[in-house]
Write a protein that holds these residues in place. Structure first.
Motif, PDB file in Angstrom:
ATOM      1  N   THR A 104     -45.134  32.394 -56.480  1.00  0.00           N
ATOM      2  CA  THR A 104     -46.454  32.778 -57.005  1.00  0.00           C
ATOM      3  C   THR A 104     -47.177  31.546 -57.550  1.00  0.00           C
ATOM      4  O   THR A 104     -48.376  31.347 -57.290  1.00  0.00           O
ATOM      5  CB  THR A 104     -46.329  33.855 -58.120  1.00  0.00           C
ATOM      6  OG1 THR A 104     -45.465  34.890 -57.659  1.00  0.00           O
ATOM      7  CG2 THR A 104     -47.686  34.436 -58.471  1.00  0.00           C
ATOM      8  N   GLU A 105     -46.459  30.711 -58.290  1.00  0.00           N
ATOM      9  CA  GLU A 105     -47.089  29.502 -58.832  1.00  0.00           C
ATOM     10  C   GLU A 105     -47.426  28.511 -57.702  1.00  0.00           C
ATOM     11  O   GLU A 105     -48.495  27.897 -57.691  1.00  0.00           O
ATOM     12  CB  GLU A 105     -46.165  28.859 -59.886  1.00  0.00           C
ATOM     13  CG  GLU A 105     -46.679  27.561 -60.494  1.00  0.00           C
ATOM     14  CD  GLU A 105     -48.050  27.665 -61.163  1.00  0.00           C
ATOM     15  OE1 GLU A 105     -48.536  28.783 -61.433  1.00  0.00           O
ATOM     16  OE2 GLU A 105     -48.664  26.596 -61.396  1.00  0.00           O
ATOM     17  N   GLY A 106     -46.528  28.393 -56.736  1.00  0.00           N
ATOM     18  CA  GLY A 106     -46.797  27.513 -55.590  1.00  0.00           C
ATOM     19  C   GLY A 106     -48.020  27.994 -54.824  1.00  0.00           C
ATOM     20  O   GLY A 106     -48.869  27.190 -54.404  1.00  0.00           O
ATOM     21  N   LEU A 107     -48.135  29.308 -54.660  1.00  0.00           N
ATOM     22  CA  LEU A 107     -49.275  29.895 -53.955  1.00  0.00           C
ATOM     23  C   LEU A 107     -50.571  29.576 -54.693  1.00  0.00           C
ATOM     24  O   LEU A 107     -51.575  29.179 -54.089  1.00  0.00           O
ATOM     25  CB  LEU A 107     -49.078  31.413 -53.841  1.00  0.00           C
ATOM     26  CG  LEU A 107     -50.238  32.226 -53.292  1.00  0.00           C
ATOM     27  CD1 LEU A 107     -50.568  31.822 -51.857  1.00  0.00           C
ATOM     28  CD2 LEU A 107     -49.928  33.727 -53.358  1.00  0.00           C
ATOM     29  N   ARG A 108     -50.524  29.721 -56.022  1.00  0.00           N
ATOM     30  CA  ARG A 108     -51.723  29.429 -56.828  1.00  0.00           C
ATOM     31  C   ARG A 108     -52.178  27.988 -56.572  1.00  0.00           C
ATOM     32  O   ARG A 108     -53.358  27.715 -56.360  1.00  0.00           O
ATOM     33  CB  ARG A 108     -51.410  29.656 -58.317  1.00  0.00           C
ATOM     34  CG  ARG A 108     -52.632  29.705 -59.222  1.00  0.00           C
ATOM     35  CD  ARG A 108     -52.222  29.663 -60.685  1.00  0.00           C
ATOM     36  NE  ARG A 108     -51.583  28.407 -61.051  1.00  0.00           N
ATOM     37  CZ  ARG A 108     -52.205  27.250 -61.214  1.00  0.00           C
ATOM     38  NH1 ARG A 108     -53.509  27.171 -61.068  1.00  0.00           N
ATOM     39  NH2 ARG A 108     -51.536  26.143 -61.520  1.00  0.00           N
TER      40      ARG A 108
END
Ligand code: NJP
Length: 251
Positions: A168-172
């Motif tokens: 999720t953080e990588g996607l952001r």
């Protein structure tokens, strides 16, 4: 309202509650799972309740990339594409690290990590090709994605949910690099009363029932209301993660 949302694992539990809430808010929802009959029943309920939106049931085994890709192409034909993707489907198998079966680990990786990643990529590509700049990808994570509880049956599950935190953080970050305003969020529940524990302890339903009787658990609808909240915030606001535990949950 009027936006197209994909909800994975919409047959029961949190996914069914999320699908219902989004239809109630007027969205065009595609709900997928293997037990499509349960989603058909939910769609009929939403219709008789007079909700503004629609629910299209789609049968998909998320452990198959081929089936996921077919689903996205069906959504393209039906609704042009997706604006919102709720990666909810997930499972735990009671396979410890010291004696667990590889197949059990693989099933968790396939659904909890790979299916979530494939749906994320396909949802993003669908938004990009239609210049949808206000899309949203929401991952249903877990408190187990933030700390390891001392229970060997869920250690591997927990590892797959730590992956969801990182993804999720990588996607952001990737969405920022792609200069889009599409948002990425996750919601991390503690104990929610669904079929989850019954599937985890499928050989021991008493144990599953005891899990849910041990404390006053969250309801699937509590998580659905967190999803509608995340989708309702103004476009300049991005919720990173919402952690929700029952008041009585210790760990
Ligand atoms: O679980 P459950 P929840 N292909 O077992 C689907 C997280 N979470 O609603 O195919 C397609 O009632 C399955 O559909 P079906 C959890 O990790 C929960 O509680 O018909 N779909 C069903 O719709 C998960 O990410 C708790 O069997 C597949 C759904 O997934 C999310 O919340 C705590 C599939 C599972 O419904 C929803 O879980 C927590 C496949 N191969 C996190 N495999 C909790 N309940 O306490 C499964 O921290 N599904």
């Amino acid at each position: 309202k009027g936006r197209v949302a994909l909800v994975t694992g919409a047959s029961v539990g949190i996914g069914a509650a999320v699908a219902r809430a989004l239809v109630q808010h007027g969205m065009k929802v595609v709900g997928c799972a293997r037990s499509v009959d349960k989603i058909e029943k939910l769609a009929a309920e939403c219709q008789s309740a007079g909700y503004q939106g629609t629910l299209i049931p789609y049968k998909c085994d998320l452990s198959s990339e081929e089936e996921i890709l077919s689903m996205f192409s069906a959504i393209k034909t039906l609704h042009q594409g997706v604006d919102v993707c709720i990666n909810n489907a997930g499972l735990a198998r009671p396979e410890s690290l010291l004696s667990g079966k590889t197949d059990g680990w693989r099933t968790m990786i396939d659904v909890n990590i790979l299916a979530l990643s494939i749906c994320t990529r396909e949802a993003y590509q669908s938004m990009k090709e239609r210049n949808v700049d206000d899309g949203h990808i929401i991952n249903i994570n877990s408190m187990s994605g933030h700390r390891v509880v001392p229970s060997s049956v869920v250690h591997f599950y927990s590892a797959t949910k730590y992956a969801v935190t990182a993804l999720t953080e990588g996607l952001r970050q990737e969405l920022r690099e792609a200069k889009t305003h599409i948002r990425a969020s996750c919601i991390s529940p503690g104990l929610v009363e669904t079929e989850f524990a019954f599937r985890l302890h499928d050989k021991n339903p008493e144990k599953a029932a005891a899990t849910y009787e041990s404390i006053k658990c969250l309801k699937a609808e509590d998580i659905a209301s967190a999803v509608t909240f995340v989708l309702s915030v103004p476009p300049h606001m991005q919720i990173g993660d919402i952690q929700i535990r029952p008041v009585e949950q210790v760990s």
